[in-house]
Scaffold this active site. Sequence first.
Site, PDB file in Angstrom:
ATOM      1  N   ARG A 117       0.840  -1.197   0.000  1.00 12.21           N
ATOM      2  CA  ARG A 117       0.000   0.000   0.000  1.00 12.21           C
ATOM      3  C   ARG A 117       0.873   1.243   0.000  1.00 12.21           C
ATOM      4  NH1 ARG A 117      -4.842   1.332   4.299  1.00 12.21           N
ATOM      5  NH2 ARG A 117      -3.164   1.162   5.842  1.00 12.21           N
ATOM      6  N   ASP A 130      -3.837   3.092  13.677  1.00 12.70           N
ATOM      7  CA  ASP A 130      -2.999   3.742  12.672  1.00 12.70           C
ATOM      8  C   ASP A 130      -3.508   5.164  12.467  1.00 12.70           C
ATOM      9  OD1 ASP A 130      -5.227   3.596  11.011  1.00 12.70           O
ATOM     10  OD2 ASP A 130      -4.387   2.070   9.689  1.00 12.70           O
TER      11      ASP A 130
END
Length: 532
Positions: free
Chosen positions: A169, A453
């Site tokens: 990602r 996150d």
Amino acid sequence: MSAPAQRAAVAAGAPYVERQEEVLTDAALAFVAELHRRFTPRRDELLARRAERRAEIARSGRLDFLPETAPLREDPLWHVAPAPAALEDRRVEITGPADDRKMTVNALNSGARVWLADFEDASSPTWENVVRGQLNMADAFRRRIDFTAPGGRTYALRPAEELATVVMRPRGWHLDERHLTVDGRPVPGALTDFGLYFFHNAQRLLDLGKGPYFYLPKTESHLEARLWNEVFVFAQDHLGIPHGTVRATVLIETITAAFEMEEILYELRDHASGLNAGRWDYLFSLIKNFRDGGERFVLPDRNAVTMTAPFMRAYTELLVRTCHKRGAHAIGGMAAFIPSRRDPEVNEVALGKVRADKDREAADGFDGSWVAHPDLVPVARACFDAVLGDRPHQKHRLREDVRVTADQLIAVDSLEAKPTAAGLRNAVQVGLRYIEAWLRGMGAVAIFNLMEDAATAEISRSQLWQWVNAGVVLDDGEKVTAALVREVAAEELAAARTETGAWQQAHDLLLKVALDEDYAEFLTLPGYDLLG
């Protein structure tokens, strides 16, 4: 007279990272520069379009499916390219930052089918992390990542057939990489991450029987997906990689993308492998886009907004129907619980919730789902095994029973839960703790038994901003004001200062992005200026 040679990307003002010359080769930097010159101007136009669309949402207070693409949605004949063998079975995917060597080995060894190797929300974008992530990927594919940690414990890769398939990602379109410049201008972080990874690993991955696979974050429209497709086509052609080798799974983690799922798959149809339902960023995007909508769009405490909320079920069921209609994988959301070795009672309750969540996803038709910790891999796998059996997925379940309207996707006012004083304090606590760790270079952080996150901090600070600006009254009768948020933040700062860290800086950044009149589109934009 010959044309002047095009200059390569330059590492400017960056601290030296050991072995960075293996990543920043002349050829790799020339490739990144070519990506930048070809695609950054269009990236800039699309970022401007985001702002225009947000302004229109503020004026109208609504979103709808695009009338101009209705024929595409109604056409039953098109499908995405068949999944490569390495991405056919995705029943459990583990996530984690690529910049941590131990996590890299543990994720690959976890027993999950896929590892989302994260250069985005689970990685603080320090230059060291950017370079180390690239090195770890190349080392893993060459099986050179075995190491001995301080204390003598060794970490080694299992046999190749037992390793998770890597889906990398890159950063979203909005964030630049200031340490890499072309003609004096920073290269977008997305093109930096993608370019270096693709250049060094595409052919190597093909030789291993896999390929360069990607998760695309923060996508807001099919036009942004079209840009990614153009990047893929050029990169493959430029390096002699067969067309269609790249596979991309798009995170539907913005409210605008939820209205363009079919269009996004269509734009990427030669390279698409699925869509993912991301929870926290989706809620963050909903608040961000409808922040002028008053009480109608006020969300309660973040933990009270479960995936069974009506507007969240509308979103996830539409995602499954869309994916299976077009032959793509539907990947479910994150189980973020971090098991405790000290508190079995906490584990029992939390694992029960994880099982219920994964059972629901499998029953709804998802083909796989995310976990944040290796101990959750067998839990999620058992849930999907019970539904899938020996089948690699359940794309045959077309979910033609699903009918979702535009109003259902934004029916936030259908929630019964309301904001609470405990929820406000939790938003401050989690936002403060995550930002402090992020400023120290840690992107994946365990907070209160959950792996958090950057999306965590975004939803926390956005809820604070929304509650202040909507004049929300909490369950204890107190109205949410900037003064109240500052009071709670001061208390949490004093409590946190018993630990060493960048607490004052984190406190100040949290209050800036939570209380400034002008809402920051992403907290990582002002935060990036504070990173070393």
